[in-house]
Design a protein around this motif. Structure first.
Motif, mmCIF file in Angstrom:
data_model
loop_
_atom_site.group_PDB
_atom_site.id
_atom_site.type_symbol
_atom_site.label_atom_id
_atom_site.label_comp_id
_atom_site.label_asym_id
_atom_site.label_seq_id
_atom_site.Cartn_x
_atom_site.Cartn_y
_atom_site.Cartn_z
ATOM 1 N N LEU A 91 7.695 35.265 19.652
ATOM 2 C CA LEU A 91 7.883 35.230 21.108
ATOM 3 C C LEU A 91 8.543 36.514 21.599
ATOM 4 O O LEU A 91 8.160 37.067 22.634
ATOM 5 C CB LEU A 91 8.723 34.019 21.513
ATOM 6 N N SER A 92 9.541 37.000 20.856
ATOM 7 C CA SER A 92 10.236 38.233 21.232
ATOM 8 C C SER A 92 9.294 39.428 21.192
ATOM 9 O O SER A 92 9.310 40.282 22.082
ATOM 10 C CB SER A 92 11.424 38.493 20.304
ATOM 11 N N THR A 93 8.469 39.495 20.162
ATOM 12 C CA THR A 93 7.526 40.598 20.041
ATOM 13 C C THR A 93 6.570 40.607 21.220
ATOM 14 O O THR A 93 6.298 41.657 21.808
ATOM 15 C CB THR A 93 6.737 40.483 18.721
ATOM 16 N N LYS A 94 6.076 39.441 21.577
ATOM 17 C CA LYS A 94 5.154 39.342 22.712
ATOM 18 C C LYS A 94 5.847 39.784 24.006
ATOM 19 O O LYS A 94 5.298 40.555 24.792
ATOM 20 C CB LYS A 94 4.643 37.912 22.852
ATOM 21 N N ALA A 95 7.068 39.316 24.215
ATOM 22 C CA ALA A 95 7.803 39.675 25.431
ATOM 23 C C ALA A 95 8.109 41.165 25.472
ATOM 24 O O ALA A 95 7.997 41.805 26.521
ATOM 25 C CB ALA A 95 9.091 38.857 25.524
ATOM 26 N N LEU A 96 8.513 41.736 24.320
ATOM 27 C CA LEU A 96 8.801 43.173 24.279
ATOM 28 C C LEU A 96 7.546 44.000 24.544
ATOM 29 O O LEU A 96 7.604 45.020 25.236
ATOM 30 C CB LEU A 96 9.417 43.565 22.937
ATOM 31 N N ASN A 97 6.413 43.562 24.025
ATOM 32 C CA ASN A 97 5.157 44.256 24.307
ATOM 33 C C ASN A 97 4.830 44.221 25.793
ATOM 34 O O ASN A 97 4.395 45.215 26.370
ATOM 35 C CB ASN A 97 4.001 43.665 23.502
ATOM 36 N N GLU A 98 5.055 43.071 26.408
ATOM 37 C CA GLU A 98 4.803 42.949 27.848
ATOM 38 C C GLU A 98 5.730 43.869 28.637
ATOM 39 O O GLU A 98 5.300 44.555 29.558
ATOM 40 C CB GLU A 98 4.989 41.496 28.310
ATOM 41 N N LEU A 99 7.002 43.890 28.265
ATOM 42 C CA LEU A 99 7.946 44.760 28.959
ATOM 43 C C LEU A 99 7.579 46.233 28.766
ATOM 44 O O LEU A 99 7.682 47.036 29.699
ATOM 45 C CB LEU A 99 9.373 44.510 28.460
ATOM 46 N N ARG A 100 7.148 46.562 27.557
ATOM 47 C CA ARG A 100 6.799 47.941 27.294
ATOM 48 C C ARG A 100 5.571 48.371 28.085
ATOM 49 O O ARG A 100 5.510 49.479 28.609
ATOM 50 C CB ARG A 100 6.575 48.157 25.809
ATOM 51 N N LEU B 92 11.291 48.240 29.753
ATOM 52 C CA LEU B 92 12.215 48.079 28.635
ATOM 53 C C LEU B 92 13.302 49.138 28.771
ATOM 54 O O LEU B 92 13.235 50.220 28.222
ATOM 55 C CB LEU B 92 11.463 48.230 27.304
ATOM 56 N N ASN B 93 14.308 48.820 29.567
ATOM 57 C CA ASN B 93 15.401 49.758 29.794
ATOM 58 C C ASN B 93 16.687 48.995 30.063
ATOM 59 O O ASN B 93 16.687 47.786 30.122
ATOM 60 C CB ASN B 93 15.071 50.697 30.970
ATOM 61 N N GLY B 94 17.765 49.716 30.227
ATOM 62 C CA GLY B 94 19.052 49.107 30.579
ATOM 63 C C GLY B 94 19.514 48.086 29.561
ATOM 64 O O GLY B 94 19.439 48.316 28.361
ATOM 65 N N ASN B 95 20.009 46.958 30.063
ATOM 66 C CA ASN B 95 20.564 45.915 29.199
ATOM 67 C C ASN B 95 19.534 45.345 28.232
ATOM 68 O O ASN B 95 19.852 45.035 27.095
ATOM 69 C CB ASN B 95 21.139 44.776 30.050
ATOM 70 N N VAL B 96 18.292 45.199 28.700
ATOM 71 C CA VAL B 96 17.250 44.652 27.832
ATOM 72 C C VAL B 96 17.035 45.574 26.636
ATOM 73 O O VAL B 96 16.935 45.137 25.502
ATOM 74 C CB VAL B 96 15.928 44.456 28.619
ATOM 75 N N ARG B 97 16.996 46.861 26.909
ATOM 76 C CA ARG B 97 16.770 47.834 25.836
ATOM 77 C C ARG B 97 17.924 47.816 24.831
ATOM 78 O O ARG B 97 17.706 47.753 23.624
ATOM 79 C CB ARG B 97 16.599 49.232 26.415
ATOM 80 N N SER B 98 19.162 47.845 25.328
ATOM 81 C CA SER B 98 20.295 47.876 24.402
ATOM 82 C C SER B 98 20.399 46.567 23.609
ATOM 83 O O SER B 98 20.731 46.572 22.428
ATOM 84 C CB SER B 98 21.594 48.167 25.144
ATOM 85 N N GLU B 99 20.071 45.444 24.230
ATOM 86 C CA GLU B 99 20.100 44.176 23.507
ATOM 87 C C GLU B 99 18.992 44.141 22.445
ATOM 88 O O GLU B 99 19.212 43.709 21.321
ATOM 89 C CB GLU B 99 19.931 42.991 24.460
ATOM 90 N N ALA B 100 17.809 44.649 22.782
ATOM 91 C CA ALA B 100 16.709 44.701 21.810
ATOM 92 C C ALA B 100 17.080 45.602 20.638
ATOM 93 O O ALA B 100 16.781 45.293 19.481
ATOM 94 C CB ALA B 100 15.430 45.179 22.486
ATOM 95 N N GLY C 84 -3.119 48.565 22.164
ATOM 96 C CA GLY C 84 -2.223 47.428 22.366
ATOM 97 C C GLY C 84 -1.575 46.945 21.086
ATOM 98 O O GLY C 84 -0.711 46.096 21.104
ATOM 99 N N GLU C 85 -1.994 47.467 19.927
ATOM 100 C CA GLU C 85 -1.465 46.998 18.661
ATOM 101 C C GLU C 85 -0.378 47.908 18.103
ATOM 102 O O GLU C 85 -0.044 47.851 16.933
ATOM 103 C CB GLU C 85 -2.595 46.878 17.637
ATOM 104 N N ALA C 86 0.167 48.769 18.894
ATOM 105 C CA ALA C 86 1.194 49.688 18.414
ATOM 106 C C ALA C 86 2.447 48.915 18.027
ATOM 107 O O ALA C 86 2.638 47.784 18.422
ATOM 108 C CB ALA C 86 1.513 50.716 19.492
ATOM 109 N N ASN C 87 3.294 49.558 17.268
ATOM 110 C CA ASN C 87 4.520 48.944 16.788
ATOM 111 C C ASN C 87 5.435 48.590 17.967
ATOM 112 O O ASN C 87 5.902 49.484 18.672
ATOM 113 C CB ASN C 87 5.200 49.954 15.841
ATOM 114 N N PRO C 88 5.715 47.300 18.188
ATOM 115 C CA PRO C 88 6.552 46.923 19.327
ATOM 116 C C PRO C 88 8.005 47.374 19.174
ATOM 117 O O PRO C 88 8.720 47.461 20.148
ATOM 118 C CB PRO C 88 6.458 45.397 19.354
#
Length: 196
Positions: free
Chosen positions: A115-124, A129-137, A187-191
């Protein structure tokens, strides 16, 4: 006459009591009953009747509320169907009943990563993918690396398989082209590429 009525009533009461004892069902072992329900759900699942299997297991969660088995089996069915959110919820129910269950813990961990990988791909793809989300990831990636004992989660450039080229004699015409590995789709790049 009263005496006869008394004997008659006493005889009828005794007959009713004996009849009630004779028709009382034998007690059924609850564990055996649960095993039978889980086996029936497994058979339904193998027969392609996933909805029937899910219904049987959901009914079992109500009939056997303290047992982890129906919850963990539901989690596995949902995980296999790539419905990771529901799989995690069912696995968590199983873990409330047995916190050390390896299957339930695995479903929570792997389902959460997917689920996290999918969400990170969507954000990217949205460049969000910046700020708090980026630092938490980045923090989560660090924990994963430490847990796995790896310096990177996924290699930036995974090793390519060797291409075996046929030996062609001078003057001979090759009958087929040697195969080369396909490039990954965009779309298959390393998330986690930016998190390494």
């Amino acid at each position: 006459m009263n005496r006869i009525k008394g004997k008659l009533l006493c005889g009828m009461a005794l007959s009713c009591l004996l009849a009630a004892c004779a028709t009382t069902p034998a007690t059924v072992d609850p564990a055996a009953k649960l095993d039978a329900v889980v086996a029936e759900a497994d058979a339904a699942q193998k027969a392609g009747q996933t909805d029937k299997a899910v219904k049987l297991l959901k009914d079992a969660t109500g009939a056997f509320p303290a047992d982890k088995a129906p919850w963990v089996r539901l989690a596995q069915i949902k995980f296999d169907g790539e419905n990771y959110g529901e799989a995690i919820n069912y696995a968590l129910e199983g873990l409330q009943r047995d916190p050390k269950d390896k299957v339930a813990n695995s479903i929570v961990a792997v389902g959460g990563l997917r689920l996290s990988t999918k969400a990170l791909n969507e954000l990217r793809t949205q460049n969000d993918l910046n700020g708090n989300v980026r630092s938490e990831a980045q923090g989560l990636a660090k924990i994963l690396r430490e847990s796995l004992g790896e310096t990177v989660l996924l290699p930036a450039n995974p090793p390519r398989p060797k291409v075996i080229r046929p030996v062609v004699k001078k003057g001979a015409v090759p009958t087929s082209k040697p195969s080369t590995p396909a490039e990954p789709a965009s779309g298959e790049a390393n998330p986690f590429g930016s998190l390494q």
